[in-house]
Design a protein around this motif. Sequence first.
Motif, short mmCIF file in Angstrom:
data_model
loop_
_atom_site.label_atom_id
_atom_site.label_comp_id
_atom_site.label_asym_id
_atom_site.label_seq_id
_atom_site.Cartn_x
_atom_site.Cartn_y
_atom_site.Cartn_z
N GLY A 145 -39.63 -96.75 18.34
CA GLY A 145 -40.45 -95.87 18.55
C GLY A 145 -41.14 -94.30 18.10
N ALA A 146 -39.23 -94.00 17.63
CA ALA A 146 -38.87 -93.18 16.64
C ALA A 146 -39.72 -93.90 15.01
CB ALA A 146 -37.40 -92.89 16.35
N VAL A 147 -39.21 -95.14 15.45
CA VAL A 147 -39.13 -95.46 13.43
C VAL A 147 -40.71 -95.83 13.40
CG1 VAL A 147 -39.19 -97.17 11.93
CG2 VAL A 147 -37.67 -96.94 13.01
N ALA A 148 -41.93 -95.69 14.48
CA ALA A 148 -43.59 -95.99 14.93
C ALA A 148 -43.85 -94.44 14.79
CB ALA A 148 -44.08 -96.42 16.10
N GLY A 149 -43.14 -93.09 15.73
CA GLY A 149 -43.90 -92.04 15.11
C GLY A 149 -43.66 -91.46 13.57
N LEU A 150 -42.20 -91.62 13.57
CA LEU A 150 -42.03 -91.13 11.93
C LEU A 150 -43.34 -91.65 11.14
CD1 LEU A 150 -38.01 -91.06 12.31
CD2 LEU A 150 -40.11 -88.79 12.49
N THR A 151 -43.34 -92.89 11.09
CA THR A 151 -44.28 -93.64 10.27
C THR A 151 -45.61 -92.96 10.22
OG1 THR A 151 -43.11 -95.73 10.13
CG2 THR A 151 -45.06 -95.37 9.88
N ALA A 152 -46.54 -92.43 11.56
CA ALA A 152 -47.57 -92.44 12.02
C ALA A 152 -47.33 -90.43 11.73
CB ALA A 152 -48.02 -92.41 13.92
N VAL A 153 -46.63 -90.37 11.54
CA VAL A 153 -46.58 -88.62 10.87
C VAL A 153 -46.54 -88.71 9.92
CG1 VAL A 153 -44.89 -86.56 10.80
CG2 VAL A 153 -44.88 -87.83 12.78
N LEU A 154 -45.62 -88.75 9.18
CA LEU A 154 -45.90 -89.16 7.22
C LEU A 154 -47.16 -89.87 6.64
CD1 LEU A 154 -41.93 -90.98 6.24
CD2 LEU A 154 -42.96 -88.62 6.62
N LEU A 155 -47.88 -90.88 7.45
CA LEU A 155 -49.14 -91.10 7.39
C LEU A 155 -50.48 -90.27 7.07
CD1 LEU A 155 -49.30 -95.07 7.84
CD2 LEU A 155 -49.08 -94.26 6.35
N MET A 156 -50.19 -89.46 8.57
CA MET A 156 -50.80 -88.65 9.30
C MET A 156 -50.97 -87.18 7.44
SD MET A 156 -53.40 -89.56 11.14
CE MET A 156 -53.65 -87.82 11.64
N THR A 157 -49.82 -87.07 7.34
CA THR A 157 -49.35 -85.63 6.75
C THR A 157 -50.36 -86.66 4.90
OG1 THR A 157 -47.49 -85.35 8.00
CG2 THR A 157 -47.49 -83.90 6.17
N GLY A 158 -49.44 -87.61 4.77
CA GLY A 158 -50.25 -87.63 3.70
C GLY A 158 -51.57 -87.98 3.11
N GLY A 159 -51.94 -88.15 4.85
CA GLY A 159 -53.81 -88.30 4.80
C GLY A 159 -54.49 -87.15 4.69
N LYS A 160 -53.63 -86.15 5.58
CA LYS A 160 -54.58 -84.66 5.07
C LYS A 160 -54.08 -83.66 3.84
CE LYS A 160 -53.52 -83.08 9.96
NZ LYS A 160 -52.21 -82.94 10.76
N LYS A 161 -52.80 -84.19 2.82
CA LYS A 161 -53.29 -83.60 1.58
C LYS A 161 -53.78 -84.41 1.17
CE LYS A 161 -47.94 -82.37 2.37
NZ LYS A 161 -46.57 -82.11 1.98
N ILE A 162 -54.04 -86.17 0.94
CA ILE A 162 -54.67 -86.27 -0.07
C ILE A 162 -56.69 -86.21 0.67
CG2 ILE A 162 -56.10 -89.00 -0.30
CD1 ILE A 162 -53.24 -89.96 0.39
N PHE A 163 -56.57 -85.87 1.65
CA PHE A 163 -58.13 -85.33 1.81
C PHE A 163 -58.32 -83.70 1.44
CE2 PHE A 163 -58.38 -89.21 4.78
CZ PHE A 163 -59.46 -89.29 4.41
N ALA A 164 -57.15 -83.16 1.54
CA ALA A 164 -57.60 -81.81 1.16
C ALA A 164 -57.75 -81.38 -0.23
CB ALA A 164 -55.74 -81.04 1.91
#
Length: 167
Positions: A145-164
């Motif tokens: 769960g922790a690995v999946a959650g951290l992966t999701a946070v990293l993907l979302m953060t990266g996605g936000k930076k790309i779209f910004a």
Amino acid sequence: MESEENNSEAEKIKVKSAITTDFILSVEIVIIALGTVLNESLTIQILTVAVVALFATVGVYGIVALIVRMDDAGYKLIKRSNDEGAVSKLGHLLVNSLPVVIKVLAVVGTIALILVSGGIFEHNIDYLHHFLPQVPSLLKQIAYGAVAGLTAVLLMTGGKKIFAKSK
């Protein structure tokens, strides 16, 4: 006037956050319920999930509605008792307890989300289910769960930076 607008906006934010949390919790409960009847007939699955979804949604939203209004109820008790006596003390307890309740719920909710998501991975991915059989299931679920959650946070953060950057 400005203070009332700020309070109104803060209330809207608080309610929106509570609704989002409730929705996630309700979905988790429904997924767990479905997992318990996967080997049953489709009719049993539908009935079980429908009943659990109804009770989970009403129960979760009801409890959160009480929590969201806890400080309002406390304030009204204080005001009606002219800030004197046992009723006033109860009001102060409600108002002062709300931040503590919210913090505890945040921690407990995060742990529950990690465990539920880790359990979903463990029980639905055969490799993960049989990986390290000597390690207790609870510890594996926390890790997954922790690995999946951290992966999701990293993907979302990266996605936000790309779209910004693309705007």
